[in-house]
Design a protein around this motif. Structure first.
Motif, PDB file in Angstrom:
ATOM      1  N   VAL A 189      37.205 -12.703  30.693  1.00 30.59           N
ATOM      2  CA  VAL A 189      36.031 -12.084  30.078  1.00 30.59           C
ATOM      3  C   VAL A 189      35.429 -11.070  31.036  1.00 30.59           C
ATOM      4  CG1 VAL A 189      35.481 -14.094  28.671  1.00 30.59           C
ATOM      5  CG2 VAL A 189      34.510 -13.905  30.955  1.00 30.59           C
ATOM      6  N   TRP A 190      34.702 -10.115  30.476  1.00 27.79           N
ATOM      7  CA  TRP A 190      33.967  -9.184  31.322  1.00 27.79           C
ATOM      8  C   TRP A 190      32.605  -9.766  31.626  1.00 27.79           C
ATOM      9  CZ3 TRP A 190      29.222  -6.970  30.406  1.00 27.79           C
ATOM     10  CH2 TRP A 190      28.791  -6.064  31.381  1.00 27.79           C
ATOM     11  N   ALA A 191      32.205  -9.654  32.883  1.00 25.93           N
ATOM     12  CA  ALA A 191      30.858 -10.037  33.261  1.00 25.93           C
ATOM     13  C   ALA A 191      30.414  -9.178  34.428  1.00 25.93           C
ATOM     14  CB  ALA A 191      30.829 -11.524  33.686  1.00 25.93           C
TER      15      ALA A 191
ATOM     16  N   ALA B 122      36.527  -3.135  29.754  1.00 27.92           N
ATOM     17  CA  ALA B 122      36.371  -2.087  28.739  1.00 27.92           C
ATOM     18  C   ALA B 122      36.433  -2.669  27.336  1.00 27.92           C
ATOM     19  CB  ALA B 122      37.457  -1.028  28.911  1.00 27.92           C
ATOM     20  N   GLY B 123      36.877  -3.922  27.215  1.00 29.43           N
ATOM     21  CA  GLY B 123      36.923  -4.586  25.920  1.00 29.43           C
ATOM     22  C   GLY B 123      38.294  -4.646  25.292  1.00 29.43           C
ATOM     23  N   ALA B 124      39.342  -4.216  26.019  1.00 27.44           N
ATOM     24  CA  ALA B 124      40.714  -4.318  25.514  1.00 27.44           C
ATOM     25  C   ALA B 124      41.334  -5.607  26.030  1.00 27.44           C
ATOM     26  CB  ALA B 124      41.535  -3.119  25.950  1.00 27.44           C
ATOM     27  N   ASN B 125      42.327  -6.114  25.310  1.00 32.10           N
ATOM     28  CA  ASN B 125      42.977  -7.356  25.733  1.00 32.10           C
ATOM     29  C   ASN B 125      44.483  -7.234  25.867  1.00 32.10           C
ATOM     30  OD1 ASN B 125      43.633  -7.275  22.996  1.00 32.10           O
ATOM     31  ND2 ASN B 125      42.265  -8.968  22.433  1.00 32.10           N
ATOM     32  N   VAL B 126      45.030  -6.035  25.654  1.00 30.44           N
ATOM     33  CA  VAL B 126      46.456  -5.770  25.840  1.00 30.44           C
ATOM     34  C   VAL B 126      46.601  -4.482  26.635  1.00 30.44           C
ATOM     35  CG1 VAL B 126      48.682  -5.335  24.726  1.00 30.44           C
ATOM     36  CG2 VAL B 126      47.010  -6.835  23.606  1.00 30.44           C
ATOM     37  N   ASN B 127      47.424  -4.513  27.686  1.00 30.37           N
ATOM     38  CA  ASN B 127      47.698  -3.272  28.407  1.00 30.37           C
ATOM     39  C   ASN B 127      49.166  -2.910  28.274  1.00 30.37           C
ATOM     40  OD1 ASN B 127      47.328  -0.981  29.938  1.00 30.37           O
ATOM     41  ND2 ASN B 127      47.535  -2.032  31.899  1.00 30.37           N
ATOM     42  N   PHE B 128      49.428  -1.773  27.647  1.00 31.02           N
ATOM     43  CA  PHE B 128      50.781  -1.233  27.599  1.00 31.02           C
ATOM     44  C   PHE B 128      51.014  -0.482  28.909  1.00 31.02           C
ATOM     45  CE2 PHE B 128      50.402  -0.731  22.677  1.00 31.02           C
ATOM     46  CZ  PHE B 128      50.684  -2.077  22.496  1.00 31.02           C
TER      47      PHE B 128
ATOM     48  N   SER C 159      31.850   7.082  29.547  1.00 26.51           N
ATOM     49  CA  SER C 159      31.413   6.005  30.431  1.00 26.51           C
ATOM     50  C   SER C 159      31.972   4.668  29.951  1.00 26.51           C
ATOM     51  CB  SER C 159      29.886   5.927  30.473  1.00 26.51           C
ATOM     52  OG  SER C 159      29.371   5.391  29.255  1.00 26.51           O
ATOM     53  N   GLU C 160      32.007   3.738  30.883  1.00 26.74           N
ATOM     54  CA  GLU C 160      32.513   2.410  30.559  1.00 26.74           C
ATOM     55  C   GLU C 160      31.605   1.692  29.565  1.00 26.74           C
ATOM     56  OE1 GLU C 160      32.661  -0.943  33.554  1.00 26.74           O
ATOM     57  OE2 GLU C 160      34.747  -0.251  33.590  1.00 26.74           O
ATOM     58  N   ASP C 161      30.302   1.829  29.715  1.00 27.98           N
ATOM     59  CA  ASP C 161      29.371   1.207  28.777  1.00 27.98           C
ATOM     60  C   ASP C 161      29.610   1.719  27.357  1.00 27.98           C
ATOM     61  OD1 ASP C 161      28.136  -0.383  30.620  1.00 27.98           O
ATOM     62  OD2 ASP C 161      26.451   0.971  30.973  1.00 27.98           O
ATOM     63  N   ALA C 162      29.820   3.025  27.231  1.00 25.92           N
ATOM     64  CA  ALA C 162      30.058   3.610  25.911  1.00 25.92           C
ATOM     65  C   ALA C 162      31.378   3.123  25.330  1.00 25.92           C
ATOM     66  CB  ALA C 162      30.042   5.130  25.993  1.00 25.92           C
TER      67      ALA C 162
ATOM     68  N   ALA D 244      33.760  -3.040  20.925  1.00 30.03           N
ATOM     69  CA  ALA D 244      32.994  -4.045  20.181  1.00 30.03           C
ATOM     70  C   ALA D 244      33.034  -3.758  18.687  1.00 30.03           C
ATOM     71  CB  ALA D 244      31.548  -4.078  20.675  1.00 30.03           C
ATOM     72  N   ALA D 245      33.021  -2.478  18.324  1.00 25.90           N
ATOM     73  CA  ALA D 245      33.070  -2.107  16.904  1.00 25.90           C
ATOM     74  C   ALA D 245      34.397  -2.488  16.270  1.00 25.90           C
ATOM     75  CB  ALA D 245      32.828  -0.609  16.754  1.00 25.90           C
ATOM     76  N   LEU D 246      35.475  -2.481  17.073  1.00 25.72           N
ATOM     77  CA  LEU D 246      36.802  -2.830  16.552  1.00 25.72           C
ATOM     78  C   LEU D 246      36.945  -4.323  16.294  1.00 25.72           C
ATOM     79  CD1 LEU D 246      38.888  -0.593  18.977  1.00 25.72           C
ATOM     80  CD2 LEU D 246      38.640  -0.235  16.514  1.00 25.72           C
ATOM     81  N   ASP D 247      36.139  -5.109  16.939  1.00 29.46           N
ATOM     82  CA  ASP D 247      36.245  -6.565  16.837  1.00 29.46           C
ATOM     83  C   ASP D 247      35.437  -7.063  15.642  1.00 29.46           C
ATOM     84  OD1 ASP D 247      36.655  -9.229  17.250  1.00 29.46           O
ATOM     85  OD2 ASP D 247      35.669  -9.319  19.201  1.00 29.46           O
ATOM     86  N   THR D 248      35.979  -6.860  14.457  1.00 32.55           N
ATOM     87  CA  THR D 248      35.259  -7.214  13.235  1.00 32.55           C
ATOM     88  C   THR D 248      35.579  -8.615  12.740  1.00 32.55           C
ATOM     89  OG1 THR D 248      37.000  -6.175  11.894  1.00 32.55           O
ATOM     90  CG2 THR D 248      35.098  -4.816  12.491  1.00 32.55           C
TER      91      THR D 248
END
Length: 394
Positions: free
Chosen positions: A383-385, A165-171, A99-102, A108-112
């Motif tokens: 941003v996602w909202a 989804a929390g990504a900021n680069v699309n290949f 799911s998108e929420d998951a 979010a965990a990657l953004d340390t």
């Protein structure tokens, strides 16, 4: 001068496409009245230069590595980013839960880094190459013969999905073209002929940039070089002049449309350079000097070089050092990698600077470009909202 701006047309296209389809949460890009100018005295480029100057060689080396581990466990992902200090992570299928929420929990965990977000990338082309199962917007098979406006609408909507989804680069923008239906890249390209694909590539880039860093791939183009670069080094005798009037056209159009990232393929145009473009100083000079690209150059997966079985490409560290020395700013490795690979690349890049194989100035330049992009994405306003009354994607 590099700019990051909100493109109103693409935002409207996204709203139109998302609103007309199945009920989903919309991705919004906060309206901006100013333009971020990297060349300004207080812009991202100046800030990136300051930050990189304060880094150690180890920190600079880590900042230009994009790694991957196949898990959705948030604690494991956060530990990986914290322990390696790397500047980027690529999401593959093994990182995408149901799911998108998951998935937002994963990203979010990657953004340390609380100060500036890492580059979180994904191969979301749509259609044949899609990491997000809920992306039902048209892919290249459908768009190949469509008007550029339809391509723009699809890629604006797709970039919105990537952003939320929390990504900021699309290949995601394939600028390769081929009329050969048996080629692995045929179904993924936006046109059989370079001149036909150019407008669609430009539309896709312009639509994505308000939301994510849009990436053109796989420079200088698979079309003239038959074969799958996941297994071998495709090669061609096409001359530079022939390339300029054909395979170059979609890349030129995408660069002029403002693509932030250019992905170099493991392709040998032997009339220009015998080595793959990803390791070729000549091809990096062509991208910079002839085409005027001033963004981040990223390698295609360096593990693909290992998969060829060619002895000279068996060492991942040597591949990474060669790519950065040639002019790449960000090294990516997925295939044949382990949780230790990113750290090994960092150590190897640092060692190459220490022994003079890799000039310190080249590493600094690469680190500044990557940091500039990270700062630009942070400042872009994308941003996602959630929208009121919309149901979440499941």
């Amino acid at each position: 001068m590099r700019r990051v701006s909100m493109l109103g047309t693409a935002a409207l296209l996204t709203a139109a496409v998302l609103g007309a389809g199945a009920p989903v949460e919309t991705a919004t890009a906060t309206a901006r009245t100013e333009t971020v100018e990297s060349a300004g005295p207080h812009g991202p480029a100046a800030e990136a230069e300051r930050r990189v100057a304060e880094m150690t060689t180890t920190e600079q080396a880590a900042s230009i590595v994009m790694g991957h581990i196949p898990t959705t466990d948030a604690a494991t992902l956060a530990g990986y980013m914290q322990d390696t200090g790397i500047g980027g992570f690529i999401l593959m299928g093994a990182n995408v839960p149901g799911s998108e929420d998951a998935l937002r929990t994963v990203t979010a965990a990657l953004d340390t880094d609380q100060d500036v977000p890492p580059l979180i990338a994904i191969d979301q082309e749509g259609g044949d190459v899609s990491r997000l199962p809920w992306d039902e917007f048209p892919g290249s098979r459908t768009l190949k013969d469509s008007p550029a406006a339809e391509t723009g609408a699809a890629f604006a909507a797709r970039a919105a999905l990537v952003t939320r989804a929390g990504a900021n680069v699309n290949f995601g923008v394939v600028a390769d073209t081929t009329a050969d239906a048996s080629s692995f890249i045929h179904a993924r390209s936006l046109g059989a002929a370079p001149s036909d694909a150019a407008d669609r590539v430009a539309a896709a880039v312009a639509a994505e940039e308000p939301f994510v860093a849009s990436t053109l791939k796989h420079f200088p183009g698979h079309g003239a070089a038959p074969g799958d670069s996941h297994e071998l080094i495709p090669s061609t005798r096409e001359s530079l002049d022939e390339w300029r009037s054909s395979d170059a056209l979609p890349f030129v159009a995408g660069i002029e449309a403002g693509a932030s990232v250019l992905m170099f393929g493991h392709l040998a145009y032997t009339a220009v350079d015998d080595v793959p473009a990803s390791l070729s100083p000549r091809w990096h000079d062509i991208a910079r000097d002839d085409l005027g690209f001033d963004g981040v150059i990223v390698t295609d997966d360096l593990g693909m070089l290992i998969s060829t079985g060619i002895p000279e490409y068996a060492d991942p560290v040597a591949n990474a050092v060669a790519a950065v020395t040639a002019g790449s700013d960000l090294v990516l490795m997925i295939a044949h990698s382990t949780p230790d690979t990113a750290a090994q690349l960092v150590v190897g890049i640092e060692a190459a600077v220490d022994d003079g194989t890799l000039p310190a100035e080249r590493l600094q330049e690469a680190a500044e470009r990557v940091m500039t992009l990270r700062l630009e994405r942070a400042a872009s306003g994308a941003v996602w909202a959630p929208c009121a009354g919309c149901e979440p994607v499941s």
